[in-house]
Design an enzyme around this catalytic site. Structure first.
Site, PDB file in Angstrom:
ATOM      1  N   GLU A 156      -7.724  23.037  -6.581  1.00 46.09           N
ATOM      2  CA  GLU A 156      -8.295  22.485  -5.357  1.00 46.09           C
ATOM      3  C   GLU A 156      -9.633  23.130  -5.004  1.00 46.09           C
ATOM      4  O   GLU A 156     -10.568  22.445  -4.585  1.00 46.09           O
ATOM      5  CB  GLU A 156      -7.310  22.656  -4.196  1.00 46.09           C
ATOM      6  CG  GLU A 156      -7.791  22.012  -2.906  1.00 46.09           C
ATOM      7  CD  GLU A 156      -6.770  22.092  -1.783  1.00 46.09           C
ATOM      8  OE1 GLU A 156      -6.925  21.361  -0.790  1.00 46.09           O
ATOM      9  OE2 GLU A 156      -5.825  22.911  -1.891  1.00 46.09           O
ATOM     10  N   HIS A 188     -22.874  18.108  -1.109  1.00 45.36           N
ATOM     11  CA  HIS A 188     -23.040  18.002   0.340  1.00 45.36           C
ATOM     12  C   HIS A 188     -24.122  18.944   0.864  1.00 45.36           C
ATOM     13  O   HIS A 188     -24.755  18.653   1.880  1.00 45.36           O
ATOM     14  CB  HIS A 188     -21.707  18.262   1.040  1.00 45.36           C
ATOM     15  CG  HIS A 188     -20.766  17.105   0.937  1.00 45.36           C
ATOM     16  ND1 HIS A 188     -20.404  16.333   2.016  1.00 45.36           N
ATOM     17  CD2 HIS A 188     -20.130  16.562  -0.135  1.00 45.36           C
ATOM     18  CE1 HIS A 188     -19.580  15.370   1.620  1.00 45.36           C
ATOM     19  NE2 HIS A 188     -19.400  15.500   0.318  1.00 45.36           N
ATOM     20  N   SER A 206     -27.822  25.604   3.432  1.00 43.99           N
ATOM     21  CA  SER A 206     -27.795  25.394   4.882  1.00 43.99           C
ATOM     22  C   SER A 206     -26.405  25.032   5.394  1.00 43.99           C
ATOM     23  O   SER A 206     -26.070  25.314   6.543  1.00 43.99           O
ATOM     24  CB  SER A 206     -28.796  24.302   5.286  1.00 43.99           C
ATOM     25  OG  SER A 206     -28.423  23.034   4.769  1.00 43.99           O
ATOM     26  N   THR A 235      -5.603  11.685 -14.158  1.00 42.15           N
ATOM     27  CA  THR A 235      -5.784  12.900 -14.972  1.00 42.15           C
ATOM     28  C   THR A 235      -6.751  13.847 -14.278  1.00 42.15           C
ATOM     29  O   THR A 235      -7.686  14.353 -14.874  1.00 42.15           O
ATOM     30  CB  THR A 235      -6.310  12.546 -16.384  1.00 42.15           C
ATOM     31  OG1 THR A 235      -7.553  11.846 -16.259  1.00 42.15           O
ATOM     32  CG2 THR A 235      -5.325  11.679 -17.131  1.00 42.15           C
ATOM     33  N   ASP A 278     -12.805  13.694 -17.369  1.00 44.05           N
ATOM     34  CA  ASP A 278     -12.800  12.645 -18.386  1.00 44.05           C
ATOM     35  C   ASP A 278     -13.178  11.306 -17.771  1.00 44.05           C
ATOM     36  O   ASP A 278     -13.424  11.200 -16.569  1.00 44.05           O
ATOM     37  CB  ASP A 278     -11.443  12.566 -19.086  1.00 44.05           C
ATOM     38  CG  ASP A 278     -10.290  12.316 -18.110  1.00 44.05           C
ATOM     39  OD1 ASP A 278     -10.533  11.765 -17.023  1.00 44.05           O
ATOM     40  OD2 ASP A 278      -9.146  12.680 -18.445  1.00 44.05           O
TER      41      ASP A 278
END
Length: 357
Positions: free
Chosen positions: A59, A70, A89, A214, A219
């Site tokens: 994760e 971002h 920033s 997956t 991939d």
């Protein structure tokens, strides 16, 4: 023989016998082509063991890769006040930027990364791009991203609405990305990151629902599965930015579904279905461009040698998931036939959520 000819020959001989550049000695017996890069080996050891749980494609990797985008996309060729690009920033001004709607969910990874960057005395802009590059190298079949060091901590908050959202039209997304300097093909290449991505905030009830089956492998499977006919929602309700998904438990972004089928991007999308090498190569090139938005590459030091070499993918070939057929593919490229793909055997699969670390 003229004096100029003799001089040229002697010069070439000196070049041929010159000693190779001396490498800097770093910790644990490692070496670097530039002493500036030595500290990044220490950062590497720290984040692989701590942030990435021993080098997993988990994760925190997904979130770190997301953060590279971002942070960097707060940039505009036409509006200097939009943001400074890949400048850190989003960590400097997290109280502002993580509250933008498009940045919801970035606060967790920001707070995990901040103390590590401070501990190693590196800029937030450098750390964000380094963590993203190291993280994705943990994913089988992944890219080995370029990493240039030397961004300063001199920055200002990026403006809101610089990050495209899954509710945006293809025209709006391509326009925003074009204003940051990216072509439509480069936008598609960047979306290869969704092969190792999951959502938490579009539908919080199904936290960790991945975008393909997956998700721990970098991939082309995502480029196949987004083209499958949507049949249901992974949760019980429809949410803004979500489209019907082809597999139980799998989340499909509305923007991905539209880009995969739009005439401006459909053929580039389809081109990755059976070409893993092209997908990785174009992703690496687009990420190298994104990682230095707002900077001059000549002012930075190439420390790419610190980035680990990714392991090979379990398979370089995408396939049609079990329970589906070629008839379920909504091929949208009008100039080339859809590639022939294997169909995996067995009953229809359900996609498990990405477990929290």
């Amino acid at each position: 023989m003229s004096f100029k000819s003799i001089f040229a020959i002697v010069s070439l001989a000196l070049l041929a016998t010159a000693a190779p550049p001396k490498k800097a000695t770093c910790s644990n017996g490692r070496t670097a082509s530039n002493a500036v890069c030595c500290k990044w080996f220490d950062v590497l050891d720290d984040i692989q063991e701590g942030l990435f749980d021993g080098g997993e494609c988990g994760e925190e990797v997904h979130e770190s890769l997301r953060l590279t985008f971002h942070d960097a996309i707060g940039f505009s060729k036409t509006n200097p006040k939009a943001g400074g690009g890949a400048d850190g920033s989003i960590i400097h001004f997290s109280d502002i930027e993580t509250n933008y709607h498009a940045n919801l969910g970035t606060d967790d990874i920001v707070e995990l990364q901040r103390p590590i960057a401070i501990k190693h005395n590196v800029s937030f802009g450098d750390f964000i791009q380094f963590a993203g590059a190291v993280g994705v190298s943990n994913c089988g079949g992944g890219p080995r991203l370029q990493f240039l060091a030397g961004r300063s901590n001199n920055t200002f908050p990026a403006q809101d609405l610089t990050v495209p959202e899954p509710t945006d039209s293809v025209t709006k997304i391509l326009g925003r990305m074009g204003d940051a300097g990216f072509s439509s093909n480069e936008v598609v290449a960047l979306l290869a990151s969704h092969s190792v991505a999951a959502q938490d905030h579009i539908d919080p009830a199904i936290h960790g629902s991945p975008f393909d089956s997956t998700f721990s492998e970098f991939d082309a499977q995502v480029f196949v599965e987004v083209l499958l006919k949507g049949t249901a929602l992974p949760g019980n309700t429809s949410n803004p930015g979500e489209a019907l998904s082809p597999l139980p438990g799998e989340m499909r972004l509305q923007s991905d579904a539209l880009i995969a089928r739009d005439p401006r991007t459909a053929c580039e999308w389809q081109s990755f279905v059976d070409n893993h090498a092209s997908m990785v190569s174009k992703f690496e090139a687009a990420m190298a461009k994104m990682a230095i938005l707002g900077h001059n590459a000549h002012d930075l030091v190439d420390c790419s040698e610190v980035i680990p070499v990714p392991s090979k993918a379990k398979s370089n070939f995408a396939a049609i998931p079990a329970g589906k057929t070629l008839a379920d593919i909504e091929a949208s490229c009008k100039t080339k036939p859809f590639p022939k793909l294997a169909v995996l055997p067995g009953p229809e699969i359900s996609v498990a959520p990405v477990p929290p670390s």
